[in-house]
Motif scaffolding. Structure first.
Motif, short mmCIF file in Angstrom:
data_model
loop_
_atom_site.label_atom_id
_atom_site.label_comp_id
_atom_site.label_asym_id
_atom_site.label_seq_id
_atom_site.Cartn_x
_atom_site.Cartn_y
_atom_site.Cartn_z
N MET A 184 0.84 -1.20 0.00
CA MET A 184 0.00 0.00 0.00
C MET A 184 0.88 1.26 0.00
O MET A 184 0.60 2.24 0.69
N TYR A 185 1.93 1.20 -0.83
CA TYR A 185 2.91 2.29 -0.83
C TYR A 185 3.25 2.76 -2.24
O TYR A 185 4.35 3.19 -2.52
N GLY A 186 2.29 2.62 -3.14
CA GLY A 186 2.39 3.31 -4.42
C GLY A 186 2.92 2.50 -5.59
O GLY A 186 3.23 1.32 -5.49
N ASP A 187 2.98 3.21 -6.71
CA ASP A 187 3.32 2.63 -8.00
C ASP A 187 4.82 2.36 -8.13
O ASP A 187 5.64 2.96 -7.42
N TRP A 188 5.15 1.44 -9.02
CA TRP A 188 6.53 1.09 -9.35
C TRP A 188 7.27 0.54 -8.12
O TRP A 188 8.49 0.60 -8.03
N CYS A 194 -6.10 7.99 -13.07
CA CYS A 194 -6.45 7.36 -11.81
C CYS A 194 -6.96 8.41 -10.84
O CYS A 194 -6.61 9.59 -10.97
N VAL A 195 -7.77 8.00 -9.89
CA VAL A 195 -8.20 8.97 -8.88
C VAL A 195 -7.05 9.32 -7.93
O VAL A 195 -7.07 10.36 -7.28
N ALA A 205 -1.67 8.78 -0.84
CA ALA A 205 -2.28 9.45 -1.99
C ALA A 205 -3.35 10.45 -1.57
O ALA A 205 -4.11 10.21 -0.63
N ILE A 206 -3.40 11.57 -2.29
CA ILE A 206 -4.50 12.54 -2.19
C ILE A 206 -5.31 12.38 -3.47
O ILE A 206 -4.81 12.58 -4.57
N TYR A 207 -6.58 11.99 -3.32
CA TYR A 207 -7.39 11.63 -4.48
C TYR A 207 -7.97 12.85 -5.19
O TYR A 207 -8.18 13.91 -4.58
#
Length: 486
Positions: free
Chosen positions: A47-51, A311-312, A321-323
């Motif tokens: 739960m710590y982002g892309d890549w 993406c949101v 993330a800030i959506y």
């Protein structure tokens, strides 16, 4: 490789540019306008982002530190261990697809494989897959069944082609600290089929400080990509295939596109109903399918079908993330549709397969807005101009930003002899002044309705503008409202 290429489905398309440029975009895609994407896989686990699978091997990156402190140093605990932690234990595709349909999605896309080299289906050519490891579930198959039972066109995204270069940092080691010089687990030959024999790409990246070849020239890799993506198409016969880049690997990539289209034609009376999207903006390339613009949009109406994918929040679930707000998503959708595009929106899932409260709220707000304004979105086409007013989206990929709309900003669509005009900000004086629809335009306005409001509106058509009076009892939702003009 030539023998493998001969195994593609035969039909109206050959694996050549000339043949594939005969592509005609199917009606379902032109009419759909809005799709939902599940960009979901083992990289959601932390739960710590892309890549994440790449950056844990890049000394100094935030994900590198997070991984070391949360799971262990990547010389001991690497991405091979993360994939085993992905259980998808609460994954309910039927419930999620119902939510997406309620929000207005007219097609659904599942991530089949990301750059992390992990297949989300029962892959015949790769043991690192979601049936064999991790969830022990055919994620793609479950999505496909749920979507098709509900009548949604079903698509898949492949990000695999770039994996051979993208995953190269796993061949490194720390340059300082307690693990200085200790090889990361990507150097272990026992896991080479997952981490790739890509030391040459690693040396190139070290030398240049970035990925040099988005698509590696390695011919053995090209063959593996072909076999796995052909297997994906053979098992699920998708209505949509997305590549994260241009068409991969020349004739090999063209063979996959031809296989997709011919497989669809086999199932639809000889007429292709599938869509292939890629990101090369060269018209000679994008005419073989649909141009995809990542995190951006077209600046004006384009003469060919296109799609924004965004993406949101982040692509993979990220607690930081800030959506985007529902307002921002709706405004983007309107702007994109006014220019002839589709919006493919990723809703990030937590590793267990569920959505968080914010995503559920965004979907619910879109659903409420769509219930009123769907008539002006679906099956529409661009008008003679996409809009008017001072606010404009910058064209191109990765140009996405929140726009500050004014009451002078309008976006137009048309259908069945009607013009739809979205006013992008509610006017405090309860008036809409549309300069493009004055008498000098040659259009005679007979009737004006506000979608979601029963009564006809008062209006005056002057030479230089159409002036519409909004009803005093109309209460703005905070999202753009739409006039239907006959």
């Amino acid at each position: 490789m030539e023998e493998y290429l001969k195994t593609i489905q035969q039909g109206p398309f050959s694996p050549t540019w000339e043949s594939l440029r005969q592509f005609k975009c199917p009606q379902w895609f032109l009419d759909a306008k809005f799709g939902i994407w599940a960009h979901w896989g083992p990289q959601s686990v932390p739960m710590y982002g892309d890549w994440y699978a790449r950056n844990i091997y890049r000394e100094g990156e935030p994900q590198y530190y997070y991984h070391w402190r949360k799971y262990g140093h990547p010389s001991k605990v690497g991405y091979k261990d993360i994939v085993q932690m992905w259980k998808a234990e609460k994954f309910n595709p039927e419930e999620l697809i119902d939510l997406y349909i309620k929000a207005g999605a007219k097609y659904f896309v599942a991530q089949a494989v990301h750059h992390d080299n992990f297949d989300n289906w029962n892959s015949r050519y790769h043991r690192w897959n979601a049936v064999n490891m991790g969830p022990k579930k055919d994620i793609v198959g479950m999505w496909a069944k749920a979507a098709r039972e509900r009548g949604l066109p079903f698509g898949v995204s492949e990000h695999l082609a770039a994996s051979f270069s993208w995953f190269a940092p796993n061949k490194g080691c720390d340059s300082k600290g307690p693990y200085k010089g200790v090889p990361y687990d990507g150097n272990d030959p026992a896991y080479e089929d997952f981490y790739h024999p890509n030391r040459d790409e690693y040396e190139l990246e070290k030398q240049h400080g970035k990925i040099v070849n988005w698509y590696s020239p390695n011919p053995q890799w090209h063959m593996k990509w072909f076999l796995r993506i052909k297997d994906l198409i053979d098992q699920y016969e998708p209505d949509f295939l997305y590549s994260d880049g241009g068409v991969p690997f020349g004739e090999i990539g063209l063979s996959i596109v031809a296989h997709l289209y011919n497989t669809s034609a086999k199932n639809h009376g000889g007429i292709n109903q599938a869509v292939y999207t890629q990101k090369d903006t060269n018209p000679d390339v994008y005419k073989i399918g649909v141009l995809d613009i990542e995190r951006g949009a077209a600046e004006d109406i384009l003469p060919h079908p296109w799609q924004t994918d965004t993406c949101v929040g982040g692509w993979f679930y990220d607690v930081r993330a800030i959506y985007k707000t529902p307002e921002q998503v709706i405004e983007m959708l309107i702007d994109i549709v006014s220019k002839g595009g589709n919006l493919l929106l990723n809703i990030p899932q937590k590793p267990d397969g569920t959505l968080d409260d914010e995503c559920l709220y965004i979907l619910d707000e879109i659903a409420k807005w769509m219930k009123v304004n769907a008539e002006a979105i679906y099956a529409t086409r661009p008008w003679i101009k996409y809009g008017e007013g001072p606010t404009k989206a910058q064209g191109g990929a990765f140009q996405e930003k929140k726009l500050e709309w004014t009451k002078e900003d309008f976006r137009f669509t048309q259908k069945d002899g009607k013009i739809f005009a979205f006013q992008m900000k509610y006017p405090e004086d309860h008036r809409a002044i549309i300069k493009s629809l004055g008498l000098s335009s040659g259009i005679s306005v007979k009737e004006v309705r506000l979608l979601g409001f029963e009564d006809e509106l008062e209006f005056e058509q002057l030479d230089n503008a159409l002036i519409i009076k909004l009803p005093e009892k109309y209460c703005s939702t905070g999202y753009p409202h739409c006039f239907c003009i006959k």
